[in-house]
Write a protein that holds these residues in place. Sequence first.
Motif, PDB file in Angstrom:
ATOM      1  N   TYR A 132       0.336  -1.400  -0.583  1.00  0.00           N
ATOM      2  CA  TYR A 132       0.026   0.183   0.349  1.00  0.00           C
ATOM      3  C   TYR A 132       0.844   1.391  -0.032  1.00  0.00           C
ATOM      4  CZ  TYR A 132      -3.869  -3.244   1.280  1.00  0.00           C
ATOM      5  OH  TYR A 132      -4.963  -3.642   1.551  1.00  0.00           O
ATOM      6  N   ALA A 133       1.973   1.277   0.891  1.00  0.00           N
ATOM      7  CA  ALA A 133       2.749   2.565   1.063  1.00  0.00           C
ATOM      8  C   ALA A 133       3.300   2.896  -0.897  1.00  0.00           C
ATOM      9  CB  ALA A 133       3.916   1.865   2.082  1.00  0.00           C
ATOM     10  N   SER A 134       3.310   1.754  -1.258  1.00  0.00           N
ATOM     11  CA  SER A 134       4.667   1.889  -2.589  1.00  0.00           C
ATOM     12  C   SER A 134       3.944   2.239  -3.673  1.00  0.00           C
ATOM     13  CB  SER A 134       5.068   0.076  -2.690  1.00  0.00           C
ATOM     14  OG  SER A 134       4.067  -0.531  -3.681  1.00  0.00           O
ATOM     15  N   ILE A 135       2.615   2.496  -3.956  1.00  0.00           N
ATOM     16  CA  ILE A 135       1.249   2.398  -4.753  1.00  0.00           C
ATOM     17  C   ILE A 135       2.239   3.928  -4.981  1.00  0.00           C
ATOM     18  CG2 ILE A 135      -0.533   2.766  -5.896  1.00  0.00           C
ATOM     19  CD1 ILE A 135      -1.174  -0.067  -4.522  1.00  0.00           C
ATOM     20  N   PRO A 136       1.739   4.870  -4.083  1.00  0.00           N
ATOM     21  CA  PRO A 136       1.719   6.057  -3.946  1.00  0.00           C
ATOM     22  C   PRO A 136       2.923   6.957  -4.634  1.00  0.00           C
ATOM     23  CG  PRO A 136       0.851   5.765  -2.222  1.00  0.00           C
ATOM     24  CD  PRO A 136       0.950   4.710  -2.322  1.00  0.00           C
ATOM     25  N   ILE A 137       4.646   6.058  -4.214  1.00  0.00           N
ATOM     26  CA  ILE A 137       5.122   6.154  -4.643  1.00  0.00           C
ATOM     27  C   ILE A 137       5.878   6.172  -5.639  1.00  0.00           C
ATOM     28  CG2 ILE A 137       8.012   5.696  -4.291  1.00  0.00           C
ATOM     29  CD1 ILE A 137       7.211   5.091  -1.126  1.00  0.00           C
ATOM     30  N   LEU A 138       5.410   5.356  -6.919  1.00  0.00           N
ATOM     31  CA  LEU A 138       5.073   4.705  -7.735  1.00  0.00           C
ATOM     32  C   LEU A 138       4.068   5.819  -9.055  1.00  0.00           C
ATOM     33  CD1 LEU A 138       5.393   0.496  -7.748  1.00  0.00           C
ATOM     34  CD2 LEU A 138       6.999   2.297  -7.998  1.00  0.00           C
ATOM     35  N   CYS A 139       3.513   5.916  -8.068  1.00  0.00           N
ATOM     36  CA  CYS A 139       2.455   6.569  -9.327  1.00  0.00           C
ATOM     37  C   CYS A 139       2.664   8.287  -9.552  1.00  0.00           C
ATOM     38  CB  CYS A 139       1.385   6.648  -8.549  1.00  0.00           C
ATOM     39  SG  CYS A 139       0.004   5.367  -7.802  1.00  0.00           S
ATOM     40  N   TYR A 140       3.799   8.849  -8.078  1.00  0.00           N
ATOM     41  CA  TYR A 140       4.408   9.891  -8.293  1.00  0.00           C
ATOM     42  C   TYR A 140       5.827   9.418  -9.350  1.00  0.00           C
ATOM     43  CZ  TYR A 140       7.353  14.133  -7.652  1.00  0.00           C
ATOM     44  OH  TYR A 140       7.399  14.794  -7.351  1.00  0.00           O
ATOM     45  N   ASP A 141       6.886   8.991  -9.303  1.00  0.00           N
ATOM     46  CA  ASP A 141       7.444   7.940 -10.670  1.00  0.00           C
ATOM     47  C   ASP A 141       6.925   8.339 -11.823  1.00  0.00           C
ATOM     48  OD1 ASP A 141       9.306   8.273  -8.801  1.00  0.00           O
ATOM     49  OD2 ASP A 141       9.341   5.978  -8.155  1.00  0.00           O
ATOM     50  N   VAL A 142       5.900   7.856 -11.826  1.00  0.00           N
ATOM     51  CA  VAL A 142       5.127   7.576 -13.248  1.00  0.00           C
ATOM     52  C   VAL A 142       5.185   8.714 -14.168  1.00  0.00           C
ATOM     53  CG1 VAL A 142       2.737   6.668 -13.976  1.00  0.00           C
ATOM     54  CG2 VAL A 142       3.755   5.294 -13.138  1.00  0.00           C
ATOM     55  N   LEU A 143       4.037   9.881 -12.739  1.00  0.00           N
ATOM     56  CA  LEU A 143       3.826  11.399 -13.458  1.00  0.00           C
ATOM     57  C   LEU A 143       4.988  11.463 -14.079  1.00  0.00           C
ATOM     58  CD1 LEU A 143       2.079  13.771 -13.481  1.00  0.00           C
ATOM     59  CD2 LEU A 143       2.673  14.274 -11.131  1.00  0.00           C
ATOM     60  N   LEU A 144       6.634  11.460 -13.610  1.00  0.00           N
ATOM     61  CA  LEU A 144       7.638  12.238 -13.172  1.00  0.00           C
ATOM     62  C   LEU A 144       7.869  11.923 -14.889  1.00  0.00           C
ATOM     63  CD1 LEU A 144       9.525  12.146 -10.314  1.00  0.00           C
ATOM     64  CD2 LEU A 144       8.391  14.188 -11.587  1.00  0.00           C
ATOM     65  N   VAL A 145       7.988   9.930 -15.297  1.00  0.00           N
ATOM     66  CA  VAL A 145       7.992   9.546 -16.071  1.00  0.00           C
ATOM     67  C   VAL A 145       7.197   9.968 -17.670  1.00  0.00           C
ATOM     68  CG1 VAL A 145       8.040   7.597 -17.668  1.00  0.00           C
ATOM     69  CG2 VAL A 145       8.772   7.472 -15.584  1.00  0.00           C
ATOM     70  N   ILE A 146       5.518  10.422 -16.947  1.00  0.00           N
ATOM     71  CA  ILE A 146       5.414  10.538 -18.413  1.00  0.00           C
ATOM     72  C   ILE A 146       5.695  12.409 -18.815  1.00  0.00           C
ATOM     73  CG2 ILE A 146       2.779  11.481 -18.554  1.00  0.00           C
ATOM     74  CD1 ILE A 146       1.797   9.778 -16.890  1.00  0.00           C
ATOM     75  N   LEU A 147       5.622  13.278 -18.052  1.00  0.00           N
ATOM     76  CA  LEU A 147       6.123  14.859 -18.116  1.00  0.00           C
ATOM     77  C   LEU A 147       7.670  14.720 -18.903  1.00  0.00           C
ATOM     78  CD1 LEU A 147       5.489  16.136 -14.891  1.00  0.00           C
ATOM     79  CD2 LEU A 147       4.010  16.571 -16.912  1.00  0.00           C
ATOM     80  N   ALA A 148       8.092  13.624 -18.752  1.00  0.00           N
ATOM     81  CA  ALA A 148       9.526  13.755 -19.448  1.00  0.00           C
ATOM     82  C   ALA A 148       9.231  13.750 -20.977  1.00  0.00           C
ATOM     83  CB  ALA A 148      10.310  12.873 -18.876  1.00  0.00           C
ATOM     84  N   ILE A 149       8.347  12.223 -20.919  1.00  0.00           N
ATOM     85  CA  ILE A 149       8.185  11.413 -22.041  1.00  0.00           C
ATOM     86  C   ILE A 149       7.602  12.856 -23.203  1.00  0.00           C
ATOM     87  CG2 ILE A 149       6.824   9.790 -23.979  1.00  0.00           C
ATOM     88  CD1 ILE A 149       7.716   8.034 -21.411  1.00  0.00           C
ATOM     89  N   VAL A 150       6.544  13.965 -22.231  1.00  0.00           N
ATOM     90  CA  VAL A 150       5.480  14.552 -22.690  1.00  0.00           C
ATOM     91  C   VAL A 150       6.773  15.761 -23.318  1.00  0.00           C
ATOM     92  CG1 VAL A 150       4.113  16.425 -22.678  1.00  0.00           C
ATOM     93  CG2 VAL A 150       3.638  14.698 -21.555  1.00  0.00           C
TER      94      VAL A 150
END
Length: 305
Positions: free
Chosen positions: A172-190
């Motif tokens: 449960y604790a790892s899910i928000p952390i990974l979601c934040y990393d996904v956001l960073l990856v998406i912004l980088a790809i954009v």
Amino acid sequence: MSELEKDVYYLDWNNNISVVMITLVTYEYILQFEKEVKFVWERQWTAMTYLYLVVRYFGLFLAITFACWGGLFYIPAAVSHIIFLIMQWGWSLYFCLAEVLLIWRLYALYNQSKPILYVLLGLFLPVIALYIAMDIFLWSRPSAVSTDEIIITPNIKYCTATFHIGPMPAIYASIPILCYDVLLVILAIVALGKHLKERKELKIRPSIYVVMIVRHHIMYFVINLACQIVIVVLWTGLQAVARNLVLLFKDTAPFIIMPRLIISIWDMHANENCIHVSTTFEDCVCWTSPPSFEQHEMNSCAACA
């Protein structure tokens, strides 16, 4: 296999993996030392320099501590538990520093956009709070984890961590952390997509730095994803061989790769046939902004254009 044979078996595996960990981080440090002298110690220091030094030497300290904890050297159980807490809190701090590095790079990719910076920092604060809460709940409570001393002979002792709760809190604790990393990856790809479109319209080749930074974001996401999975897996109780191999990855890969992600850009910038080579990479802004055709003609040899 008797209990004594099991304890000896676990100790042998722990010590063998510890030697491998120390060898890997030492060898990697020696390989990068020449570049570190060239790009850090012999140049004017910037904010990125300080961040690199923290990532490099704090990571080196953590890797050696992870390797020595357990059985390589005898440490009394009470002291060993304190070191165990330092390792877990230090690991979280290290990944927060890595997140700061990614935020900094995104800030540059988006032409130093203040709204992007404020949004990312605003979302990063809950991530920090989550890391703190996770370290308190998972690692700092005697009801969650304890450090036990295993006595094989009066002269041969080692310590091991025993988990008392299941893996679900870690999941449960790892899910928000990974979601934040996904956001960073998406912004980088954009940002990369926008950059490629602009360069295509101007008929200019894409910046190698933009491509490299986006690649670094993806690499970091994969590493963090793997480490979060490792944390969850460790709570499930693995056999000695699997557990030590998993720890070998978790306790070496991030501390080896993250400094390389910083120094590799400096290395490429310094070795390009570029009129801006005397300018530090952090001060060179032409790699993020599409130049006009006049600027392109003037800076056609610049690697950051």
